[in-house]
Design a protein around this motif. Structure first.
Motif, PDB file in Angstrom:
ATOM      1  N   THR A   6     -19.382  15.481  85.647  1.00  0.00           N
ATOM      2  CA  THR A   6     -19.034  15.206  84.247  1.00  0.00           C
ATOM      3  C   THR A   6     -19.477  16.345  83.345  1.00  0.00           C
ATOM      4  N   ILE A   7     -20.696  16.811  83.509  1.00  0.00           N
ATOM      5  CA  ILE A   7     -21.208  17.918  82.693  1.00  0.00           C
ATOM      6  C   ILE A   7     -20.379  19.176  82.928  1.00  0.00           C
ATOM      7  N   LEU A   8     -20.063  19.462  84.174  1.00  0.00           N
ATOM      8  CA  LEU A   8     -19.247  20.626  84.504  1.00  0.00           C
ATOM      9  C   LEU A   8     -17.871  20.519  83.847  1.00  0.00           C
ATOM     10  N   PHE A   9     -17.252  19.350  83.928  1.00  0.00           N
ATOM     11  CA  PHE A   9     -15.944  19.137  83.304  1.00  0.00           C
ATOM     12  C   PHE A   9     -16.001  19.354  81.792  1.00  0.00           C
ATOM     13  N   LEU A  10     -17.032  18.796  81.153  1.00  0.00           N
ATOM     14  CA  LEU A  10     -17.162  18.937  79.698  1.00  0.00           C
ATOM     15  C   LEU A  10     -17.376  20.382  79.304  1.00  0.00           C
ATOM     16  N   THR A  11     -18.169  21.106  80.062  1.00  0.00           N
ATOM     17  CA  THR A  11     -18.415  22.516  79.776  1.00  0.00           C
ATOM     18  C   THR A  11     -17.131  23.319  79.909  1.00  0.00           C
ATOM     19  N   ILE A  12     -16.384  23.061  80.976  1.00  0.00           N
ATOM     20  CA  ILE A  12     -15.115  23.771  81.185  1.00  0.00           C
ATOM     21  C   ILE A  12     -14.119  23.406  80.094  1.00  0.00           C
ATOM     22  N   SER A  13     -14.041  22.130  79.736  1.00  0.00           N
ATOM     23  CA  SER A  13     -13.110  21.686  78.691  1.00  0.00           C
ATOM     24  C   SER A  13     -13.398  22.368  77.366  1.00  0.00           C
ATOM     25  N   THR A  14     -14.675  22.415  76.980  1.00  0.00           N
ATOM     26  CA  THR A  14     -15.039  23.041  75.717  1.00  0.00           C
ATOM     27  C   THR A  14     -14.772  24.535  75.761  1.00  0.00           C
ATOM     28  N   THR A  15     -15.049  25.150  76.904  1.00  0.00           N
ATOM     29  CA  THR A  15     -14.844  26.587  77.047  1.00  0.00           C
ATOM     30  C   THR A  15     -13.370  26.946  76.951  1.00  0.00           C
ATOM     31  N   PHE A  16     -12.528  26.190  77.649  1.00  0.00           N
ATOM     32  CA  PHE A  16     -11.114  26.556  77.701  1.00  0.00           C
ATOM     33  C   PHE A  16     -10.280  25.953  76.587  1.00  0.00           C
ATOM     34  N   PHE A  17     -10.702  24.824  76.052  1.00  0.00           N
ATOM     35  CA  PHE A  17      -9.893  24.162  75.053  1.00  0.00           C
ATOM     36  C   PHE A  17     -10.509  24.225  73.661  1.00  0.00           C
ATOM     37  N   GLY A  18     -11.684  24.811  73.519  1.00  0.00           N
ATOM     38  CA  GLY A  18     -12.310  25.002  72.219  1.00  0.00           C
ATOM     39  C   GLY A  18     -12.782  23.699  71.606  1.00  0.00           C
ATOM     40  N   GLN A  19     -13.202  23.824  70.369  1.00  0.00           N
ATOM     41  CA  GLN A  19     -13.699  22.655  69.659  1.00  0.00           C
ATOM     42  C   GLN A  19     -12.556  21.926  68.974  1.00  0.00           C
ATOM     43  N   ASP A  20     -12.863  20.777  68.473  1.00  0.00           N
ATOM     44  CA  ASP A  20     -11.902  19.981  67.720  1.00  0.00           C
ATOM     45  C   ASP A  20     -11.851  20.504  66.285  1.00  0.00           C
ATOM     46  N   TYR A  21     -10.672  20.590  65.726  1.00  0.00           N
ATOM     47  CA  TYR A  21     -10.506  21.068  64.354  1.00  0.00           C
ATOM     48  C   TYR A  21      -9.769  20.034  63.516  1.00  0.00           C
ATOM     49  N   ASN A  22     -10.133  19.967  62.266  1.00  0.00           N
ATOM     50  CA  ASN A  22      -9.428  19.154  61.280  1.00  0.00           C
ATOM     51  C   ASN A  22      -8.262  19.998  60.773  1.00  0.00           C
ATOM     52  N   THR A  23      -7.059  19.651  61.201  1.00  0.00           N
ATOM     53  CA  THR A  23      -5.884  20.430  60.807  1.00  0.00           C
ATOM     54  C   THR A  23      -4.909  19.600  59.979  1.00  0.00           C
ATOM     55  N   LYS A  24      -5.475  18.804  59.088  1.00  0.00           N
ATOM     56  CA  LYS A  24      -4.622  18.047  58.179  1.00  0.00           C
ATOM     57  C   LYS A  24      -3.748  19.046  57.421  1.00  0.00           C
ATOM     58  N   LYS A  25      -2.502  18.716  57.237  1.00  0.00           N
ATOM     59  CA  LYS A  25      -1.515  19.598  56.611  1.00  0.00           C
ATOM     60  C   LYS A  25      -1.206  20.822  57.486  1.00  0.00           C
ATOM     61  N   GLY A  26      -1.577  20.761  58.782  1.00  0.00           N
ATOM     62  CA  GLY A  26      -1.202  21.794  59.736  1.00  0.00           C
ATOM     63  C   GLY A  26      -2.130  22.992  59.815  1.00  0.00           C
ATOM     64  N   TYR A  27      -3.128  23.048  58.950  1.00  0.00           N
ATOM     65  CA  TYR A  27      -4.031  24.192  58.901  1.00  0.00           C
ATOM     66  C   TYR A  27      -5.477  23.731  58.767  1.00  0.00           C
ATOM     67  N   VAL A  28      -6.400  24.547  59.228  1.00  0.00           N
ATOM     68  CA  VAL A  28      -7.822  24.303  58.984  1.00  0.00           C
ATOM     69  C   VAL A  28      -8.050  24.369  57.474  1.00  0.00           C
ATOM     70  N   ALA A  29      -8.947  23.542  56.967  1.00  0.00           N
ATOM     71  CA  ALA A  29      -9.283  23.466  55.531  1.00  0.00           C
ATOM     72  C   ALA A  29      -8.051  23.122  54.687  1.00  0.00           C
ATOM     73  N   GLU A  30      -7.139  22.360  55.289  1.00  0.00           N
ATOM     74  CA  GLU A  30      -5.910  21.919  54.615  1.00  0.00           C
ATOM     75  C   GLU A  30      -5.123  23.084  54.016  1.00  0.00           C
ATOM     76  N   GLY A  31      -5.233  24.249  54.648  1.00  0.00           N
ATOM     77  CA  GLY A  31      -4.477  25.411  54.197  1.00  0.00           C
ATOM     78  C   GLY A  31      -5.159  26.222  53.105  1.00  0.00           C
ATOM     79  N   TYR A  32      -6.398  25.895  52.801  1.00  0.00           N
ATOM     80  CA  TYR A  32      -7.154  26.701  51.839  1.00  0.00           C
ATOM     81  C   TYR A  32      -7.733  27.924  52.548  1.00  0.00           C
ATOM     82  N   ASP A  33      -7.967  28.974  51.794  1.00  0.00           N
ATOM     83  CA  ASP A  33      -8.444  30.259  52.294  1.00  0.00           C
ATOM     84  C   ASP A  33      -9.935  30.173  52.621  1.00  0.00           C
TER      85      ASP A  33
END
Length: 147
Positions: A6-33
């Motif tokens: 489980t730990i190995l899977f989670l480490t690989i998942s985070t490494t290859f798939f990155g962190q979770d982002y809030n992409t409301k409106k399709g962009y990080v920070a709702e499209g703000y700079d």
């Protein structure tokens, strides 16, 4: 053995798939700079100045800010993937933000929910930002492992 897998899977998942982002409106920070925040400004991004990093889209108000981001993207990525810092710290929950409610603390961008009479930036400060930040850092690791 099951825990190691489980730990190995989670480490690989985070490494290859990155962190979770809030992409409301399709962009990080709702499209703000995200670079403009570091000049204490909230500026909507322009569709002519966009880029992708870590599998998500960012918008910028100027070509210069886009270039600044491209040179050092990790510096400008909001803490906790752009979710409300207070909610991550206080409740271990991913909550949307008001992109005009933010704080730069120790060189990092923190975004907050601010609607319906609840300003979580004010709560963050009242309840002890440093204590909540430490809790949020731990909670964010757990939240990302759940994905």
């Amino acid at each position: 053995m099951k825990n190691i897998i489980t730990i190995l899977f989670l480490t690989i998942s985070t490494t290859f798939f990155g962190q979770d982002y809030n992409t409301k409106k399709g962009y990080v920070a709702e499209g703000y700079d995200v670079v403009a925040y570091f000049s204490n400004k909230t500026e909507k991004g322009n569709k002519d100045f966009t880029t992708e990093f870590d599998g998500v889209k960012f918008k910028f108000s100027t070509k210069e800010n886009l270039g600044i981001f491209k040179n050092s993207p990790k510096k400008y990525i909001p803490a906790y993937g752009g979710y409300c810092a207070y909610a991550v710290g206080a409740k271990a929950e991913k909550v949307s933000i008001d992109p005009k409610t933010f704080e730069i603390r120790d060189g990092k961008l923190y975004l907050f929910y601010n609607s319906w009479g609840t300003n979580t930036l004010a709560l963050w400060k009242e309840e002890g930002a440093e204590k909540l930040k430490l809790k949020a850092d731990k909670n964010w690791i757990a939240i990302n492992k759940e994905r």
